[in-house]
Design a protein around this motif. Structure first.
Motif, short mmCIF file in Angstrom:
data_model
loop_
_atom_site.label_atom_id
_atom_site.label_comp_id
_atom_site.label_asym_id
_atom_site.label_seq_id
_atom_site.Cartn_x
_atom_site.Cartn_y
_atom_site.Cartn_z
N ASN A 1 4.58 -26.20 -52.87
CA ASN A 1 5.96 -26.41 -53.28
C ASN A 1 6.39 -25.49 -54.42
O ASN A 1 7.53 -25.05 -54.46
CB ASN A 1 6.21 -27.88 -53.64
N GLU A 2 5.48 -25.16 -55.31
CA GLU A 2 5.86 -24.25 -56.40
C GLU A 2 6.11 -22.84 -55.87
O GLU A 2 7.07 -22.18 -56.27
CB GLU A 2 4.77 -24.22 -57.49
N THR A 3 5.29 -22.39 -54.93
CA THR A 3 5.51 -21.09 -54.30
C THR A 3 6.83 -21.09 -53.54
O THR A 3 7.59 -20.13 -53.59
CB THR A 3 4.34 -20.76 -53.34
N ALA A 4 7.10 -22.17 -52.81
CA ALA A 4 8.36 -22.28 -52.07
C ALA A 4 9.55 -22.26 -53.02
O ALA A 4 10.58 -21.65 -52.73
CB ALA A 4 8.36 -23.56 -51.23
N THR A 5 9.41 -22.91 -54.16
CA THR A 5 10.50 -22.93 -55.13
C THR A 5 10.73 -21.53 -55.71
O THR A 5 11.87 -21.11 -55.90
CB THR A 5 10.20 -23.95 -56.25
N LYS A 6 9.65 -20.80 -55.95
CA LYS A 6 9.78 -19.43 -56.47
C LYS A 6 10.55 -18.55 -55.49
O LYS A 6 11.26 -17.63 -55.90
CB LYS A 6 8.40 -18.82 -56.74
N MET A 7 10.39 -18.83 -54.21
CA MET A 7 11.11 -18.06 -53.19
C MET A 7 12.62 -18.30 -53.32
O MET A 7 13.42 -17.42 -53.03
CB MET A 7 10.61 -18.49 -51.81
N MET A 8 12.99 -19.46 -53.79
CA MET A 8 14.40 -19.84 -53.82
C MET A 8 15.06 -19.64 -55.19
O MET A 8 16.28 -19.56 -55.27
CB MET A 8 14.55 -21.29 -53.38
N VAL A 9 14.27 -19.59 -56.23
CA VAL A 9 14.81 -19.51 -57.59
C VAL A 9 14.54 -18.13 -58.17
O VAL A 9 13.41 -17.64 -58.11
CB VAL A 9 14.18 -20.61 -58.48
N LYS B 1 13.66 -15.15 -60.67
CA LYS B 1 12.63 -15.07 -61.72
C LYS B 1 13.18 -15.46 -63.08
O LYS B 1 12.53 -16.15 -63.86
CB LYS B 1 12.04 -13.66 -61.79
N SER B 2 14.39 -15.03 -63.36
CA SER B 2 15.00 -15.30 -64.67
C SER B 2 15.27 -16.79 -64.90
O SER B 2 15.44 -17.22 -66.04
CB SER B 2 16.30 -14.51 -64.82
N ALA B 3 15.29 -17.59 -63.85
CA ALA B 3 15.59 -19.02 -63.99
C ALA B 3 14.36 -19.91 -63.87
O ALA B 3 14.47 -21.13 -63.93
CB ALA B 3 16.63 -19.41 -62.94
N ARG B 4 13.19 -19.31 -63.73
CA ARG B 4 11.99 -20.11 -63.51
C ARG B 4 11.47 -20.81 -64.76
O ARG B 4 10.61 -21.68 -64.66
CB ARG B 4 10.89 -19.24 -62.89
N ASN B 5 11.96 -20.44 -65.93
CA ASN B 5 11.55 -21.11 -67.17
C ASN B 5 12.47 -22.29 -67.48
O ASN B 5 12.23 -23.02 -68.44
CB ASN B 5 11.54 -20.13 -68.34
N GLN C 1 22.63 -13.89 -55.63
CA GLN C 1 23.71 -13.37 -56.48
C GLN C 1 23.34 -13.74 -57.92
O GLN C 1 23.64 -14.83 -58.37
CB GLN C 1 25.05 -13.99 -56.08
N GLY C 2 22.66 -12.81 -58.58
CA GLY C 2 22.18 -13.11 -59.92
C GLY C 2 21.11 -14.19 -59.85
O GLY C 2 20.07 -14.00 -59.24
N GLU C 3 21.40 -15.34 -60.44
CA GLU C 3 20.45 -16.45 -60.41
C GLU C 3 20.77 -17.47 -59.32
O GLU C 3 20.10 -18.47 -59.18
CB GLU C 3 20.42 -17.14 -61.77
N LYS C 4 21.82 -17.21 -58.56
CA LYS C 4 22.23 -18.16 -57.52
C LYS C 4 21.59 -17.79 -56.18
O LYS C 4 21.39 -16.63 -55.86
CB LYS C 4 23.75 -18.17 -57.35
N TYR C 5 21.32 -18.80 -55.41
CA TYR C 5 20.88 -18.68 -54.02
C TYR C 5 19.53 -17.98 -53.88
O TYR C 5 18.75 -17.94 -54.81
CB TYR C 5 21.95 -18.01 -53.15
N TRP C 6 19.26 -17.51 -52.69
CA TRP C 6 17.99 -16.85 -52.38
C TRP C 6 18.24 -15.76 -51.36
O TRP C 6 19.29 -15.73 -50.72
CB TRP C 6 16.96 -17.85 -51.85
N ASP C 7 17.30 -14.86 -51.24
CA ASP C 7 17.41 -13.78 -50.27
C ASP C 7 16.98 -14.30 -48.90
O ASP C 7 15.80 -14.57 -48.69
CB ASP C 7 16.55 -12.58 -50.68
#
Length: 152
Positions: free
Chosen positions: A29-37, A39-43, A116-122
Motif C-alpha cells: 500500500n505504501e508503494t501504491a500510494t507513492k505512485m499516486m502522490v 514526491k513533494s507531498a509524501r512528507n 498537475q503539480g501535487e495533484k493527481y497521478w500520471d
C-alpha cells in the motif's frame, strides 16, 4: 464449447488480475500510494492516511478475486451451479463493471494531462499505466465473455 471456453478464459483473467490488485494494494500500500502522490507531498501527514486507505481498494479486489476463484473452481470441477448462460453473463457483467470502475475514473485525469503539480497521478506512466491498460482490457474481456454467453 465456445461459451464455456470464453467463461473459463475470463475467469482466469479475473482471478489473476483481482488477486494481483489485492496483493499490491493491501500489502504494498505504501508503494501504491507513492505512485499516486507527488514526491513533494509524501512528507505530509495525509500520506500515511492515504496509504492506510489504499488498503480498502485491496480489500475490494480480494472479494472479487475470491468470487472469481470460486466461480473458476465451480466450472472446472463440473459442479452444477451457475451453469445457465444468463447466470454466467450476469456474473461476468458484474466483474466487467468492477474492472471498468477502476478504469473509467482515470479517464478524466488522463484528459486533464495527468499529474498537475501535487495533484493527481500520471495515468500513462509507470505502474499506473499498466493498471489502467489491464483494467480496461479485463473489463472488455469480461464484457465480451458475457456477450458470448448471451449470444451463445
Amino acid at each position: 464449447m465456445i461459451t464455456n471456453a470464453a467463461y473459463i478464459f475470463a475467469m482466469i483473467i479475473n482471478v489473476l488480475w483481482f488477486s494481483a490488485a489485492f496483493r499490491y494494494f493491501s500489502f504494498q500500500n505504501e508503494t501504491a500510494t507513492k505512485m499516486m502522490v507527488a514526491k513533494s507531498a509524501r512528507n505530509s501527514p495525509i500520506f500515511p492516511t492515504m496509504s492506510a486507505a489504499i488498503r480498502f481498494l485491496g480489500g475490494m479486489n480480494a472479494a472479487f478475486a475470491l468470487l472469481s476463484i470460486s466461480l473458476l473452481i465451480i466450472v472446472l470441477s463440473g459442479i452444477d451451479v451457475f451453469t445457465s448462460p444468463i447466470e454466467r453473463a450476469i456474473l461476468l457483467l458484474v466483474l466487467a463493471a468492477a474492472h471498468f470502475s477502476q478504469f473509467v475514473f482515470n479517464i478524466p485525469i488522463l484528459k486533464n494531462g495527468g499529474r498537475q503539480g501535487e495533484k493527481y497521478w500520471d495515468v500513462l506512466k509507470g505502474p499506473m499505466r499498466f493498471i489502467f491498460i489491464v483494467d480496461g482490457t479485463a473489463a472488455a474481456i469480461s464484457l465480451l465473455a458475457a456477450l458470448v454467453q448471451i449470444i451463445g
